[in-house]
Design a protein around this motif. Sequence first.
Motif, short mmCIF file in Angstrom:
data_model
loop_
_atom_site.label_atom_id
_atom_site.label_comp_id
_atom_site.label_asym_id
_atom_site.label_seq_id
_atom_site.Cartn_x
_atom_site.Cartn_y
_atom_site.Cartn_z
N LEU A 157 11.32 -5.44 -3.71
CA LEU A 157 10.07 -5.05 -3.07
C LEU A 157 9.43 -6.24 -2.37
N LEU A 158 9.40 -7.38 -3.04
CA LEU A 158 8.79 -8.57 -2.46
C LEU A 158 9.58 -9.07 -1.25
N SER A 159 10.88 -8.96 -1.32
CA SER A 159 11.70 -9.34 -0.17
C SER A 159 11.42 -8.43 1.01
N ALA A 160 11.26 -7.13 0.74
CA ALA A 160 10.94 -6.18 1.81
C ALA A 160 9.58 -6.49 2.43
N ILE A 161 8.61 -6.89 1.61
CA ILE A 161 7.29 -7.25 2.13
C ILE A 161 7.40 -8.46 3.05
N ARG A 162 8.08 -9.49 2.59
CA ARG A 162 8.20 -10.72 3.39
C ARG A 162 8.83 -10.42 4.75
N LEU A 163 9.93 -9.68 4.75
CA LEU A 163 10.64 -9.44 5.99
C LEU A 163 9.84 -8.53 6.92
N THR A 164 9.25 -7.46 6.38
CA THR A 164 8.50 -6.55 7.23
C THR A 164 7.25 -7.21 7.79
N GLU A 165 6.64 -8.10 7.01
CA GLU A 165 5.48 -8.82 7.55
C GLU A 165 5.91 -9.83 8.62
N SER A 166 7.12 -10.36 8.54
CA SER A 166 7.64 -11.19 9.63
C SER A 166 7.78 -10.35 10.90
N TYR A 167 8.24 -9.13 10.73
CA TYR A 167 8.35 -8.19 11.86
C TYR A 167 6.96 -7.87 12.40
N ALA A 168 6.00 -7.67 11.50
CA ALA A 168 4.62 -7.37 11.93
C ALA A 168 4.03 -8.52 12.74
N ARG A 169 4.23 -9.74 12.26
CA ARG A 169 3.73 -10.90 13.00
C ARG A 169 4.38 -11.00 14.37
N ALA A 170 5.70 -10.74 14.42
CA ALA A 170 6.41 -10.79 15.70
C ALA A 170 5.91 -9.72 16.67
N CYS A 171 5.38 -8.64 16.11
CA CYS A 171 4.84 -7.56 16.95
C CYS A 171 3.35 -7.77 17.26
N GLY A 172 2.82 -8.92 16.87
CA GLY A 172 1.44 -9.26 17.20
C GLY A 172 0.39 -8.69 16.26
N ARG A 173 0.78 -8.29 15.05
CA ARG A 173 -0.17 -7.71 14.12
C ARG A 173 -0.80 -8.81 13.27
N GLU A 174 -2.07 -8.64 12.94
CA GLU A 174 -2.75 -9.53 12.01
C GLU A 174 -2.48 -9.05 10.59
N LEU A 175 -2.06 -9.95 9.72
CA LEU A 175 -1.72 -9.56 8.36
C LEU A 175 -2.97 -9.29 7.54
N LYS A 176 -2.85 -8.31 6.62
CA LYS A 176 -3.99 -7.84 5.85
C LYS A 176 -3.68 -7.91 4.36
N PHE A 177 -4.70 -7.67 3.57
CA PHE A 177 -4.53 -7.47 2.13
C PHE A 177 -4.40 -5.97 1.87
N TYR A 178 -3.69 -5.64 0.80
CA TYR A 178 -3.52 -4.22 0.47
C TYR A 178 -3.08 -4.09 -0.99
N HIS A 179 -3.32 -2.92 -1.53
CA HIS A 179 -2.81 -2.55 -2.84
C HIS A 179 -1.58 -1.68 -2.61
N LEU A 180 -0.44 -2.07 -3.15
CA LEU A 180 0.81 -1.34 -2.97
C LEU A 180 1.24 -0.77 -4.31
N SER A 181 1.59 0.50 -4.31
CA SER A 181 1.97 1.18 -5.55
C SER A 181 3.33 1.84 -5.38
N VAL A 182 4.16 1.74 -6.42
CA VAL A 182 5.51 2.31 -6.40
C VAL A 182 5.67 3.28 -7.56
N ASN A 183 6.27 4.43 -7.27
CA ASN A 183 6.60 5.39 -8.32
C ASN A 183 8.02 5.88 -8.07
N SER A 184 8.89 5.77 -9.06
CA SER A 184 10.29 6.10 -8.88
C SER A 184 10.73 7.25 -9.78
N GLN A 185 11.50 8.18 -9.19
CA GLN A 185 12.15 9.24 -9.96
C GLN A 185 13.61 8.90 -10.25
N LEU A 186 14.04 7.70 -9.87
CA LEU A 186 15.47 7.38 -9.90
C LEU A 186 15.94 6.77 -11.21
#
Length: 356
Positions: A75-104
């Motif tokens: 999950l943390l790796s996905a955050i780092r990479l997607t936020e790199s993509y967000a920065r490359a797309c000109g987005r300002e990074l924000k704070f957020y609460h992220l929640s995961v629920n798995s049926q797997l």
Amino acid sequence: MKAPGKLYIAGEYAVVEAGFPAIIVALNQFVTVTIEESKNFGTIESEQYKETSVNWRRAGDELVFDNRDNPFHYLLSAIRLTESYARACGRELKFYHLSVNSQLDSKDGKKFGLGSSAAVTVGTVKALCKFYQLPITKDTLFKLAAIAHLDVQGNGSLGDIAASVYGGWIAYHSFDHQWLTSKRDDLPLIDLLALDWPGLSVELLTPPADLRLLIGWTGSPASTSHLVDKVTWAKSMDQLEYRTFLQSSRDCLNRMIQGFRDGAIDIIQRELRLNRKLLQHLSAFSHVPIETVALNSLCAIAEDHGGAAKTSGAGGGDCGIVLIDRHEAVDTLLQDWETQGITTLPLSVHNVMDLV
């Protein structure tokens, strides 16, 4: 945002090599990731790890975690990479609460081998892309999630990522990992995502109308990455045997994929049985325990009742699968599984219609 789990049908181990095929199916059990904007700090929580939540802050554009000993590496790796993509797309990074629920996974935390780490990765990338309003296609989603997952696991075909992204039954050919590693050093992320990745191919398959998938769980979890590591070592010790296995697996899978295109259950079942034999041979010369006693019992019972069966994924535990004609009665098969301590997982195929 939801991402489905997966099961390998055929082509395991060979698929880690660039361009070699596997057949994988997405299942109707999901990881759900939600994001809510926050102020000054963020959190990461999971229903499956209620005693462990991760608090984080920012140092510039980097995430800084208050407690590093956590189960959220993918999950943390996905955050780092997607936020790199967000920065490359000109987005300002924000704070957020992220929640995961798995049926797997089971309620007591045992893993069924349904690709929970891949689904968590895909679900997190999808959720963040929606949160930051980033341009995203299934191909881009796959590439982002594949890079993030590979950064943690270090090996594997990423077929479980493909199943979670594209859904349904797929014929998947892995990409060249060495090429990706070299290009990551040379290219901006956006340019890398826009390229065709050598060897990568995803074909959606339509199963025959009378084909039924049964899934049995042995109750014994297995580590895919460790088993793949062992086969990789064996490959270096006996390259001729390994090359023979690869070619045989490719030929088998190509015939099986054509069986799906032609709607031929008999061909699909025949090649599934052959793929099982190829994996048994791989296990013998690599000394990797792919088909356990419980998985052997699962397969033997299914074959006695008219099904074609084999291990699913890396083996060593987890699940076995059966492909059987819908006209065959399966009640006795399932009862015999239960007698042997094998749990039938009541799952069905999930077809991804869009990115939500």
